[in-house]
Design an enzyme around this catalytic site. Sequence first.
Site, PDB file in Angstrom:
ATOM      1  N   GLU A  60      -2.012 -80.532  -7.410  1.00  0.00           N
ATOM      2  CA  GLU A  60      -1.544 -80.489  -6.033  1.00  0.00           C
ATOM      3  C   GLU A  60       0.412 -81.041  -6.186  1.00  0.00           C
ATOM      4  O   GLU A  60       0.600 -81.592  -5.819  1.00  0.00           O
ATOM      5  CB  GLU A  60      -1.725 -82.312  -6.920  1.00  0.00           C
ATOM      6  CG  GLU A  60      -3.549 -82.675  -6.427  1.00  0.00           C
ATOM      7  CD  GLU A  60      -4.333 -82.558  -7.458  1.00  0.00           C
ATOM      8  OE1 GLU A  60      -5.359 -82.363  -6.446  1.00  0.00           O
ATOM      9  OE2 GLU A  60      -4.556 -82.090  -8.481  1.00  0.00           O
ATOM     10  N   ALA A  82       0.772 -78.298 -17.523  1.00  0.00           N
ATOM     11  CA  ALA A  82      -0.333 -77.741 -18.233  1.00  0.00           C
ATOM     12  C   ALA A  82      -1.554 -77.437 -18.117  1.00  0.00           C
ATOM     13  O   ALA A  82      -2.375 -78.195 -17.482  1.00  0.00           O
ATOM     14  CB  ALA A  82      -0.700 -78.537 -20.089  1.00  0.00           C
ATOM     15  N   ILE A  83      -1.743 -76.052 -18.369  1.00  0.00           N
ATOM     16  CA  ILE A  83      -2.757 -75.387 -17.321  1.00  0.00           C
ATOM     17  C   ILE A  83      -3.788 -74.847 -18.529  1.00  0.00           C
ATOM     18  O   ILE A  83      -3.173 -73.442 -19.182  1.00  0.00           O
ATOM     19  CB  ILE A  83      -3.497 -74.559 -16.511  1.00  0.00           C
ATOM     20  CG1 ILE A  83      -2.201 -75.873 -14.797  1.00  0.00           C
ATOM     21  CG2 ILE A  83      -4.709 -74.377 -15.808  1.00  0.00           C
ATOM     22  CD1 ILE A  83      -2.404 -74.510 -13.199  1.00  0.00           C
ATOM     23  N   THR A  88     -14.580 -72.246 -18.029  1.00  0.00           N
ATOM     24  CA  THR A  88     -15.221 -71.359 -16.327  1.00  0.00           C
ATOM     25  C   THR A  88     -14.106 -70.589 -15.871  1.00  0.00           C
ATOM     26  O   THR A  88     -13.023 -70.839 -16.179  1.00  0.00           O
ATOM     27  CB  THR A  88     -15.531 -72.293 -15.626  1.00  0.00           C
ATOM     28  OG1 THR A  88     -14.616 -73.445 -15.514  1.00  0.00           O
ATOM     29  CG2 THR A  88     -16.971 -73.021 -16.717  1.00  0.00           C
ATOM     30  N   HIS A  90     -12.745 -72.039 -13.518  1.00  0.00           N
ATOM     31  CA  HIS A  90     -11.984 -72.219 -12.674  1.00  0.00           C
ATOM     32  C   HIS A  90     -10.248 -72.394 -13.186  1.00  0.00           C
ATOM     33  O   HIS A  90      -9.000 -72.785 -12.461  1.00  0.00           O
ATOM     34  CB  HIS A  90     -12.054 -74.052 -13.308  1.00  0.00           C
ATOM     35  CG  HIS A  90     -11.084 -75.640 -12.622  1.00  0.00           C
ATOM     36  ND1 HIS A  90     -11.590 -75.571 -11.541  1.00  0.00           N
ATOM     37  CD2 HIS A  90      -9.943 -76.374 -13.615  1.00  0.00           C
ATOM     38  CE1 HIS A  90     -10.562 -76.886 -11.032  1.00  0.00           C
ATOM     39  NE2 HIS A  90      -9.587 -77.190 -12.207  1.00  0.00           N
ATOM     40  N   PHE A 115       9.405 -73.603 -12.259  1.00  0.00           N
ATOM     41  CA  PHE A 115       8.156 -73.756 -12.653  1.00  0.00           C
ATOM     42  C   PHE A 115       8.498 -74.112 -13.884  1.00  0.00           C
ATOM     43  O   PHE A 115       8.885 -73.059 -14.948  1.00  0.00           O
ATOM     44  CB  PHE A 115       7.539 -71.953 -11.805  1.00  0.00           C
ATOM     45  CG  PHE A 115       6.583 -71.910 -12.474  1.00  0.00           C
ATOM     46  CD1 PHE A 115       5.354 -72.476 -11.472  1.00  0.00           C
ATOM     47  CD2 PHE A 115       5.635 -71.481 -13.417  1.00  0.00           C
ATOM     48  CE1 PHE A 115       4.125 -72.605 -11.853  1.00  0.00           C
ATOM     49  CE2 PHE A 115       4.404 -71.258 -13.672  1.00  0.00           C
ATOM     50  CZ  PHE A 115       3.448 -71.414 -13.001  1.00  0.00           C
TER      51      PHE A 115
END
EC number: 2.5.1.78
Length: 155
Positions: A60, A82-83, A88, A90, A115
């Site tokens: 988002e 944070a990703i 998986t 994803h 960023f």
Amino acid sequence: MQIQQIEGGFGAQDARIALVVSRFNDFIGQKLVEGAIDCIRRNGGSEENIAIYRCPGAFELPMVAKKVALTGKYDAVVTLGAIIRGSTPHFDVIAAEATKGIAQASLETGVPIAFGVLTTENIEQAIERAGTKAGNKGFDAALTAIEMINLYRAM
């Protein structure tokens, strides 16, 4: 004839900056917010010129950053979150779409959108980049925003 060189400085005295933060992995996101605010303060910015918008996750971030940029209230937007890779695919999808979307939002609005989204293999790497061994990427993203504000003003 001398070549003209235009650069942005690091003064944030009158910079209006929005932080758009993902709530997912919030304990990391909050450290990135603290780093960004610290950077803005250290460079002469004031808290009354900072706004924080929180969204559910990294996916988002682009749409919220774009909407915030389009308000015309801010000189720059800083995206933070944070990703962290799981088991998986994803991670790959979210990281790619968030990155691409944030860049596209900046290009479409003409407002600098920095960023500050961590994309890490594990939680330890995220912690390191949120204020321990590897510095604070929220601080770094805010510094990028400040420099871009000043570069835009110099154009």
